[in-house]
Design a protein around this motif. Structure first.
Motif, PDB file in Angstrom:
ATOM      1  N   ASN A  51       0.825  -1.214   0.000  1.00  0.00           N
ATOM      2  CA  ASN A  51       0.000   0.000   0.000  1.00  0.00           C
ATOM      3  C   ASN A  51       0.856   1.261   0.000  1.00  0.00           C
ATOM      4  OD1 ASN A  51      -2.484   1.377  -0.085  1.00  0.00           O
ATOM      5  ND2 ASN A  51      -2.503   1.644   2.137  1.00  0.00           N
ATOM      6  N   TYR A  52       1.846   1.297  -0.907  1.00  0.00           N
ATOM      7  CA  TYR A  52       2.673   2.482  -1.047  1.00  0.00           C
ATOM      8  C   TYR A  52       1.858   3.640  -1.619  1.00  0.00           C
ATOM      9  CZ  TYR A  52       6.908  -0.473  -0.663  1.00  0.00           C
ATOM     10  OH  TYR A  52       7.897  -1.329  -0.250  1.00  0.00           O
ATOM     11  N   TYR A  53       2.244   4.843  -1.222  1.00  0.00           N
ATOM     12  CA  TYR A  53       1.702   6.064  -1.813  1.00  0.00           C
ATOM     13  C   TYR A  53       2.752   6.567  -2.812  1.00  0.00           C
ATOM     14  CZ  TYR A  53      -2.039   6.222   1.660  1.00  0.00           C
ATOM     15  OH  TYR A  53      -3.139   5.933   2.407  1.00  0.00           O
ATOM     16  N   LEU A  54       2.363   6.674  -4.066  1.00  0.00           N
ATOM     17  CA  LEU A  54       3.307   7.001  -5.126  1.00  0.00           C
ATOM     18  C   LEU A  54       3.220   8.488  -5.461  1.00  0.00           C
ATOM     19  CD1 LEU A  54       2.703   3.886  -7.432  1.00  0.00           C
ATOM     20  CD2 LEU A  54       4.177   4.110  -5.411  1.00  0.00           C
ATOM     21  N   PHE A  55       4.280   9.210  -5.127  1.00  0.00           N
ATOM     22  CA  PHE A  55       4.390  10.653  -5.366  1.00  0.00           C
ATOM     23  C   PHE A  55       4.898  10.836  -6.795  1.00  0.00           C
ATOM     24  CE2 PHE A  55       6.640  14.663  -5.423  1.00  0.00           C
ATOM     25  CZ  PHE A  55       5.957  15.502  -4.563  1.00  0.00           C
ATOM     26  N   LEU A  56       4.096  11.474  -7.644  1.00  0.00           N
ATOM     27  CA  LEU A  56       4.399  11.578  -9.076  1.00  0.00           C
ATOM     28  C   LEU A  56       5.060  12.922  -9.376  1.00  0.00           C
ATOM     29  CD1 LEU A  56       1.119  10.005 -10.506  1.00  0.00           C
ATOM     30  CD2 LEU A  56       3.305   8.872  -9.971  1.00  0.00           C
ATOM     31  N   GLU A  57       6.321  12.861  -9.717  1.00  0.00           N
ATOM     32  CA  GLU A  57       7.089  14.084  -9.967  1.00  0.00           C
ATOM     33  C   GLU A  57       6.631  14.800 -11.231  1.00  0.00           C
ATOM     34  OE1 GLU A  57      11.758  15.533 -10.118  1.00  0.00           O
ATOM     35  OE2 GLU A  57      11.292  13.397 -10.269  1.00  0.00           O
ATOM     36  N   HIS A  58       6.286  14.045 -12.267  1.00  0.00           N
ATOM     37  CA  HIS A  58       6.032  14.654 -13.575  1.00  0.00           C
ATOM     38  C   HIS A  58       4.566  14.744 -13.970  1.00  0.00           C
ATOM     39  CE1 HIS A  58      10.078  15.430 -14.666  1.00  0.00           C
ATOM     40  NE2 HIS A  58      10.444  14.191 -14.929  1.00  0.00           N
ATOM     41  N   ASP A  59       3.671  14.205 -13.175  1.00  0.00           N
ATOM     42  CA  ASP A  59       2.250  14.255 -13.526  1.00  0.00           C
ATOM     43  C   ASP A  59       1.686  15.598 -13.091  1.00  0.00           C
ATOM     44  OD1 ASP A  59      -0.588  13.887 -13.706  1.00  0.00           O
ATOM     45  OD2 ASP A  59      -0.284  11.715 -13.611  1.00  0.00           O
ATOM     46  N   ALA A  60       1.317  16.430 -14.050  1.00  0.00           N
ATOM     47  CA  ALA A  60       0.861  17.785 -13.743  1.00  0.00           C
ATOM     48  C   ALA A  60      -0.515  17.802 -13.076  1.00  0.00           C
ATOM     49  CB  ALA A  60       0.835  18.633 -15.010  1.00  0.00           C
ATOM     50  N   HIS A  61      -1.246  16.693 -13.163  1.00  0.00           N
ATOM     51  CA  HIS A  61      -2.640  16.698 -12.710  1.00  0.00           C
ATOM     52  C   HIS A  61      -2.951  15.673 -11.628  1.00  0.00           C
ATOM     53  CE1 HIS A  61      -3.209  19.454 -16.025  1.00  0.00           C
ATOM     54  NE2 HIS A  61      -2.715  18.558 -16.856  1.00  0.00           N
ATOM     55  N   ASN A  62      -2.080  14.721 -11.407  1.00  0.00           N
ATOM     56  CA  ASN A  62      -2.250  13.735 -10.332  1.00  0.00           C
ATOM     57  C   ASN A  62      -1.001  13.774  -9.459  1.00  0.00           C
ATOM     58  OD1 ASN A  62      -4.785  12.313 -11.407  1.00  0.00           O
ATOM     59  ND2 ASN A  62      -3.368  12.080 -13.126  1.00  0.00           N
ATOM     60  N   GLU A  63      -1.178  14.130  -8.189  1.00  0.00           N
ATOM     61  CA  GLU A  63      -0.015  14.348  -7.329  1.00  0.00           C
ATOM     62  C   GLU A  63       0.462  13.060  -6.665  1.00  0.00           C
ATOM     63  OE1 GLU A  63      -1.133  17.520  -4.666  1.00  0.00           O
ATOM     64  OE2 GLU A  63      -1.221  18.996  -6.296  1.00  0.00           O
ATOM     65  N   ILE A  64      -0.442  12.344  -6.029  1.00  0.00           N
ATOM     66  CA  ILE A  64      -0.111  11.099  -5.337  1.00  0.00           C
ATOM     67  C   ILE A  64      -1.177  10.065  -5.672  1.00  0.00           C
ATOM     68  CG2 ILE A  64       0.141   9.989  -3.078  1.00  0.00           C
ATOM     69  CD1 ILE A  64       1.165  12.632  -1.974  1.00  0.00           C
TER      70      ILE A  64
END
Length: 288
Positions: A250-263
């Motif tokens: 159940n990791y929370y994935l922090f998206l560096e390059h997604d301009a519209h979805n943060e985690i």
């Protein structure tokens, strides 16, 4: 420990390059392109406040390149590192450590700036240690022809010249446990050699800074691999392994390059690992 999203600026990249051999008819469902086939990209960095340390993960492109250079990337929005730090009561001089997932210009360019009279370069974080690893540093300073345009010497060499460069250890397997910065690091070699994915234990959750292992939520299907990756078949295996770890733990994935979805979180489906839930950083980091 406190975590803060630090937006270093937004830009655009060619959608075809971002999705490699995947047809546009598929990737545009999640990452719609403009008339120039460009898709929205963020440079979402992460600040970790931990004891007396302020650790910044990645620094975006910076602002020292030419107008011609930035013209290729269609900069948009008003976000900067300084504005984001100020929002949370910090200044770049407060940063004690700058951790670079890898040394491509859109991840480390903000680490180095022009000096006062623009005759040379200097660290943009004068009180910080810069962190890479020996294998990736060698890869970046002796670049192959494929990646040479992404490893800009003005972004990299001044770190060493300043005396502020440090190296993490290297793992025996895939993960370096309890690194010098207090978090685990997953090493991935498909995009570039020894890219580092921080895995941060925060309030009972594991926050994974995904860098270019998973640039956007649209890249969740295993075959959706960037054209920029130097070893795409290796990326397939690394991404599949990591995403299954994310499901199981159940990791929370922090998206560096997604301009519209943060985690995001992910789940298993009949089609493979897919999106489960989307969060904004304020929710996960208790910044509301």
């Amino acid at each position: 420990m406190n975590l803060y999203p630090i937006n270093a600026g937004n830009f655009k990249l060619d959608g075809g390059a971002m999705f490699g051999v995947v047809p546009k008819s598929l990737w545009q469902r999640t990452n719609p392109a403009d008339a120039n086939n460009m898709i929205d990209i963020a440079a979402r960095c992460l600040l970790i406040e931990y004891g007396n340390r302020l650790i910044l993960i990645d620094t975006g492109m910076g602002d020292k390149q030419s107008d011609k250079f930035f013209g290729y990337y269609y900069l948009w929005g008003n976000d900067t590192i300084d504005k984001s730090l100020k929002k949370y009561g910090f200044h770049r001089h407060d940063i004690t450590d700058v951790f670079m997932t890898h040394l491509h210009f859109d991840h480390c360019g903000g680490s180095i700036q022009w000096n006062k009279d623009r005759t040379g370069y200097e660290p943009a974080f004068k009180n910080a240690r810069f962190w890479s690893n020996k294998d990736h540093w060698k890869w970046a300073t002796q670049p192959n022809k494929r990646e040479k345009a992404s490893f800009l010497k003005e972004n990299i060499l001044p770190m060493e010249e300043s005396g502020q460069l440090n190296f993490t250890g290297l793992p025996e397997l895939d993960v370096l446990k309890n690194s010098a910065l207090g978090f685990d690091i997953f090493f991935a070699n498909g995009h570039t050699d020894k890219q580092m994915i921080p895995m941060i234990n925060y309030n009972g959750k594991t926050i994974c800074f995904m860098a270019d292992l998973l640039p956007t939520a649209g890249h969740l299907p295993i075959p959706f691999v960037m054209g920029y990756d130097t070893r795409p078949l290796l990326t397939l295996d690394e991404k599949e392994k990591f995403l299954q770890m994310a499901v199981n733990n159940n990791y929370y994935l922090f998206l560096e390059h997604d301009a519209h979805n943060e985690i995001i979180t992910v789940k298993n489906t009949e089609k493979g690992v897919r999106l489960q839930e989307v969060f904004n950083c304020n929710e996960v980091f208790n910044l509301i």
